[in-house]
Design a protein around this motif. Structure first.
Motif, mmCIF file in Angstrom:
data_model
loop_
_atom_site.group_PDB
_atom_site.id
_atom_site.type_symbol
_atom_site.label_atom_id
_atom_site.label_comp_id
_atom_site.label_asym_id
_atom_site.label_seq_id
_atom_site.Cartn_x
_atom_site.Cartn_y
_atom_site.Cartn_z
ATOM 1 N N TYR A 1 -94.995 -92.517 48.549
ATOM 2 C CA TYR A 1 -95.931 -93.382 47.834
ATOM 3 C C TYR A 1 -95.521 -93.530 46.374
ATOM 4 N N LEU A 2 -95.972 -94.623 45.774
ATOM 5 C CA LEU A 2 -95.818 -94.808 44.333
ATOM 6 C C LEU A 2 -97.137 -95.345 43.808
ATOM 7 N N GLN A 3 -97.869 -94.479 43.115
ATOM 8 C CA GLN A 3 -99.107 -94.884 42.473
ATOM 9 C C GLN A 3 -98.780 -95.413 41.092
ATOM 10 N N MET A 4 -99.198 -96.622 40.810
ATOM 11 C CA MET A 4 -98.888 -97.269 39.538
ATOM 12 C C MET A 4 -100.191 -97.635 38.831
ATOM 13 N N ILE A 5 -100.324 -97.189 37.597
ATOM 14 C CA ILE A 5 -101.487 -97.535 36.787
ATOM 15 C C ILE A 5 -101.012 -98.164 35.483
ATOM 16 N N SER A 6 -101.945 -98.729 34.739
ATOM 17 C CA SER A 6 -101.629 -99.346 33.445
ATOM 18 C C SER A 6 -100.421 -100.264 33.550
ATOM 19 N N LEU A 7 -100.428 -101.105 34.569
ATOM 20 C CA LEU A 7 -99.286 -101.972 34.815
ATOM 21 C C LEU A 7 -99.087 -102.979 33.691
ATOM 22 N N LYS A 8 -97.822 -103.279 33.442
ATOM 23 C CA LYS A 8 -97.424 -104.204 32.384
ATOM 24 C C LYS A 8 -96.648 -105.366 32.995
ATOM 25 N N SER B 1 -89.403 -95.638 31.150
ATOM 26 C CA SER B 1 -90.291 -96.795 31.046
ATOM 27 C C SER B 1 -91.570 -96.657 31.857
ATOM 28 N N VAL B 2 -91.609 -95.756 32.825
ATOM 29 C CA VAL B 2 -92.790 -95.633 33.683
ATOM 30 C C VAL B 2 -93.450 -94.262 33.589
ATOM 31 N N LYS B 3 -92.840 -93.355 32.842
ATOM 32 C CA LYS B 3 -93.369 -91.998 32.752
ATOM 33 C C LYS B 3 -94.788 -92.022 32.205
ATOM 34 N N GLY B 4 -95.672 -91.293 32.872
ATOM 35 C CA GLY B 4 -97.063 -91.245 32.466
ATOM 36 C C GLY B 4 -97.925 -92.320 33.101
ATOM 37 N N ARG B 5 -97.291 -93.303 33.719
ATOM 38 C CA ARG B 5 -98.043 -94.393 34.357
ATOM 39 C C ARG B 5 -97.846 -94.425 35.866
ATOM 40 N N PHE B 6 -96.689 -93.996 36.339
ATOM 41 C CA PHE B 6 -96.381 -94.012 37.768
ATOM 42 C C PHE B 6 -96.326 -92.584 38.291
ATOM 43 N N THR B 7 -96.741 -92.422 39.539
ATOM 44 C CA THR B 7 -96.681 -91.116 40.199
ATOM 45 C C THR B 7 -96.104 -91.291 41.598
ATOM 46 N N ILE B 8 -95.030 -90.583 41.874
ATOM 47 C CA ILE B 8 -94.422 -90.614 43.195
ATOM 48 C C ILE B 8 -94.904 -89.397 43.974
ATOM 49 N N SER B 9 -95.147 -89.599 45.258
ATOM 50 C CA SER B 9 -95.571 -88.495 46.120
ATOM 51 C C SER B 9 -95.057 -88.769 47.528
ATOM 52 N N ARG B 10 -95.178 -87.770 48.377
ATOM 53 C CA ARG B 10 -94.711 -87.942 49.755
ATOM 54 C C ARG B 10 -95.599 -87.170 50.708
ATOM 55 N N ASP B 11 -95.674 -87.695 51.923
ATOM 56 C CA ASP B 11 -96.368 -87.033 53.022
ATOM 57 C C ASP B 11 -95.338 -86.869 54.121
ATOM 58 N N ASN B 12 -94.748 -85.693 54.207
ATOM 59 C CA ASN B 12 -93.660 -85.485 55.162
ATOM 60 C C ASN B 12 -94.138 -85.609 56.607
ATOM 61 N N ALA B 13 -95.365 -85.274 56.864
ATOM 62 C CA ALA B 13 -95.897 -85.386 58.223
ATOM 63 C C ALA B 13 -95.941 -86.845 58.682
ATOM 64 N N LYS B 14 -96.098 -87.743 57.713
ATOM 65 C CA LYS B 14 -96.168 -89.175 58.030
ATOM 66 C C LYS B 14 -94.861 -89.898 57.718
ATOM 67 N N ASN B 15 -93.849 -89.163 57.245
ATOM 68 C CA ASN B 15 -92.577 -89.796 56.852
ATOM 69 C C ASN B 15 -92.821 -90.952 55.882
ATOM 70 N N THR B 16 -93.685 -90.716 54.919
ATOM 71 C CA THR B 16 -94.089 -91.784 53.996
ATOM 72 C C THR B 16 -94.006 -91.291 52.558
#
Length: 118
Positions: free
Chosen positions: A81-88, A64-79
């Motif tokens: 992220y979830l970038q969400m576009i074209s929200l419904k 349901s979110v493929k192509g619209r959401f992107t998960i990423s991580r910054d291990n140095a910051k222990n964080t």
């Protein structure tokens, strides 16, 4: 004990974008696969797996979110992220992060509310 703090939610119009963050306290968080989950309004709704990222950076997404959401991580910051576009409107939910494997879950944070509405 590891604590998870989600942030970045809000009210956005359909088609809009948001970037969620999940900060994990404590060391060693970079060793675990992490995931974003969401729970839509309604008493009977279960928490749904949205996206996953391994310690090495491999990702996977719910259909349901493929192509619209992107998960990423910054291990140095222990964080994570979830970038969400074209929200419904159907993306409206409380979003949580945690480790991917249920056997490794730590206490859930308070989540962050995402509301998609005009």
């Amino acid at each position: 004990q590891v604590q998870l703090v989600e942030s970045g939610g809000g009210l956005v119009q359909p088609g809009g974008s948001l970037r969620l963050s999940c900060a994990a306290s404590g060391s060693g968080s970079s060793l675990y696969a992490m995931a974003w989950y969401r729970q839509a309004p309604g008493e009977q709704r279960e928490r749904e797996l949205v996206a996953r990222i391994t310690s090495g950076g491999s990702t996977s997404y719910a259909t349901s979110v493929k192509g619209r959401f992107t998960i990423s991580r910054d291990n140095a910051k222990n964080t994570v992220y979830l970038q969400m576009i074209s929200l419904k409107p159907e993306d409206t939910a409380v979003y949580y992060c945690n480790r991917w494997l249920s056997s490794e879950w730590v206490p859930w944070g308070q989540g962050t509310q995402v509301t998609v509405s005009s």
